[in-house]
Design a protein around this motif. Structure first.
Motif: not given
Length: 309
Positions: A42, A67, A70, A111, A247, A281, A285, A289
């Motif tokens: 992230n 990010s 997260d 989120d 996601v 998760t 992510n 992405y």
């Protein structure tokens, strides 16, 4: 703590994910590895978006915010679990527990709100491409994120205050690896009817509003996509949504299974599901992405080459 409106419990004991010492050692090592990968992935995305002017667009602005959330979300629960394991303790003070609960609710819901904003961004890009620049102006992007932050903070504050007013008379053993609202409510010797009512009304609204908006956005997107004249256009449109849909499915699937039912039915399986949206998760992510996005892969490649040179 004394008094009629205060708890007699000054700390809670976190049993962990399995409750068995041998398994906890393996799980903590796994948590540490996953946490370090989550931070690295992230932070790398945030750095790539910040340093590459080509990615200074609304979609990547929202991705950088996701990010950031997260990183913070996984940092709310995992470090305390690892520290307790290293020092051989299971305790967390009452104040730390309530603080952890507050930030867990704030960042977890943030989120969902960011996934909603990103779905809206995709809707405008695909369904109204000629007006995209005019609609998704920087001021609107910042406003959407700011309103989301205000909403989730007020939501978390409400539920935290409602839990603080409860009494915890004797039992202080939390059958979890962090201060999750449902296991905490099960320990209270007070009447939790108001808490349950607010969870299923206000909490349900906070959860279902972004989820419903995401569904509506993608219904509009797919209805537009099927009308595109070429198969290449369809593939291009769907490729921009595939990562986001993956996601969304992972995040909301886990939350629906845990929190959209009474706290009395909370079980061991729910602890496993909690790991999905608190650790898995945020971990996947950046990979989803970056691996499915050509611009992001190019930006990461340029960032790595720049760091080497």
């Amino acid at each position: 703590m004394g008094g009629d409106n205060q708890t007699t419990v000054t700390e809670f004991l976190l049993l962990g994910l399995s409750g068995q010492a041998e398994q906890e050692v393996i799980l903590c090592r796994l948590f540490l590895g996953l946490y370090l990968v989550t931070l690295s992935g992230n932070l790398l995305i945030i750095l790539a978006i910040s340093c590459d002017p080509r990615l200074h667009t609304p979609m990547y602005f929202f991705l950088a915010n996701l990010s950031t959330v997260d990183v913070c979300f996984s940092s709310v629960t995992v470090p305390k679990t690892l520290v307790n394991h290293l020092v051989g303790s299971k305790s967390i003070s009452y104040g730390q527990c309530m603080t952890q609960l507050y930030f867990f609710l704030t960042l977890g819901n943030m989120d969902g709100f960011l996934l909603n904003v990103m779905a809206y961004d995709r809707y405008v890009a695909i369904c109204q491409p000629l007006h995209y620049t005019m609609i998704m102006r920087p001021r609107l992007c910042v406003l959407l994120v700011a309103v989301s932050w205000i909403t989730v903070n007020l939501h978390a504050l409400l539920h935290t205050l409602l839990i603080i007013r409860l009494n915890f008379c004797s039992s202080n053993t939390v059958n979890h690896f962090f201060c999750d609202p449902y296991p905490i409510l099960k320990l209270s010797c007070s009447d939790t009817f108001i808490n349950q009512l607010v969870i299923f009304t206000e909490g349900g609204l906070i959860f279902l509003t972004p989820f419903t908006c995401i569904v509506v956005s993608y219904v509009c997107i797919f209805s537009r996509v099927v009308k595109l004249p070429s198969a290449q256009g369809i593939r291009k449109a769907l490729s921009t949504c595939g990562s986001h849909l993956t996601v969304v499915s992972l995040f909301y699937g886990a939350i629906l299974g845990v929190y959209m039912r009474p706290s009395s039915s909370y079980s061991v399986q729910d602890r496993v599901a909690s790991v999905i949206f608190t650790l898995v998760t945020p971990l996947v992510n950046p990979f989803i992405y970056s691996l499915r996005n050509r611009d992001m892969k190019a930006a990461l490649r340029r960032l790595i080459l720049r760091s080497h040179s």
